[in-house]
Design an enzyme around this catalytic site. Structure first.
Site, PDB file in Angstrom:
ATOM      1  N   GLY A  48      -1.878   3.408   2.873  1.00  0.00           N
ATOM      2  CA  GLY A  48      -1.325   3.955   1.647  1.00  0.00           C
ATOM      3  C   GLY A  48      -1.616   3.186   0.381  1.00  0.00           C
ATOM      4  CD  GLU A 103       3.929  -1.395   1.395  1.00  0.00           C
ATOM      5  OE1 GLU A 103       3.194  -0.395   1.346  1.00  0.00           O
ATOM      6  OE2 GLU A 103       4.510  -1.738   2.420  1.00  0.00           O
ATOM      7  CG  ASP A 107      10.915   6.057   2.528  1.00  0.00           C
ATOM      8  OD1 ASP A 107      12.156   6.184   2.528  1.00  0.00           O
ATOM      9  OD2 ASP A 107      10.137   7.013   2.629  1.00  0.00           O
ATOM     10  CG  PHE A 156       7.745  14.968   2.692  1.00  0.00           C
ATOM     11  CD1 PHE A 156       6.592  14.220   2.484  1.00  0.00           C
ATOM     12  CD2 PHE A 156       7.978  15.440   3.965  1.00  0.00           C
ATOM     13  CE1 PHE A 156       5.707  13.946   3.506  1.00  0.00           C
ATOM     14  CE2 PHE A 156       7.095  15.187   5.006  1.00  0.00           C
ATOM     15  CZ  PHE A 156       5.964  14.440   4.764  1.00  0.00           C
ATOM     16  NE  ARG A 169      -3.812   8.149   4.204  1.00  0.00           N
ATOM     17  CZ  ARG A 169      -2.711   7.491   4.476  1.00  0.00           C
ATOM     18  NH1 ARG A 169      -2.039   6.911   3.519  1.00  0.00           N
ATOM     19  NH2 ARG A 169      -2.279   7.408   5.722  1.00  0.00           N
TER      20      ARG A 169
END
Length: 184
Positions: A48, A103, A107, A156, A169
């Site tokens: 990510g 990052e 979450d 989400f 992505r």
């Protein structure tokens, strides 16, 4: 890839490419000030963080080296348990280095909490965190994130490195995934 390429998979755009870029400029300026004259190592967390690592590092005026880790947390279904397995470890010795974990999103914080502990045990001068996004309402463990791009709702989201089933992505923005995509 842009919004027109994915039909109605995105409910709404949460962060535009321009907003992300402007915030990364601000974060880079602060990182430059904080790490001036220090031996800075950026540690990206795969997969990510690829987008934010590339974009943030190019905005820095401070000399920095980069390395990557891939970790996997697993538990029941889609919920993280905080039990972490290293899939790809660092190639760099952290002794006396100033480490900045980069990052995409914070979450629950469970995996990141484990990663912080792991990296701190390797003898660095310091370990801090820079995250493009953070979901304050989803955090389960208290983590001090020194540089936060955006606090976002507990929705989400995909894009800018974030995926659903390895898709989305490469979107240059962050959007809320339409429920019909993941409720199939």
């Amino acid at each position: 890839m842009d919004l027109s390429d994915i039909g109605n998979d995105i409910d709404h755009v949460l962060l535009t490419e321009e907003q992300i870029g402007a915030r990364l400029d601000e974060m880079a300026a602060q990182i430059d000030a904080d790490y001036a004259g220090k031996d800075l190592l950026l540690v990206g967390v795969l997969k990510g963080a690829v987008m934010v690592m590339a974009d943030l590092s190019r905005r820095l005026h401070t000399a920095a080296t980069m390395d990557w880790m891939a970790v996997s947390s697993y538990g029941s279904g889609t919920k993280s348990s905080g039990v972490v397995r290293i899939l790809k470890d660092l190639d760099t010795d952290l002794t006396d280095r100033h480490v900045l974990i980069v990052e995409d999103i914070v979450d629950s914080g469970l995996t990141l909490s484990w990663l912080l502990s792991n990296l701190r045990s390797r003898g660095p001068a310091s370990v801090e965190i820079a995250a493009a996004m953070r979901k304050p309402d989803a955090v389960k463990v208290d983590i001090d994130v020194r540089y936060v791009g955006f606090d976002i709702p507990n929705e989400f989201v995909v894009g800018y490195g974030l995926d659903y089933a390895e898709k989305y992505r490469n979107l240059p923005f962050v959007g809320t995934l339409a429920p019909h995509v993941y409720e199939r």
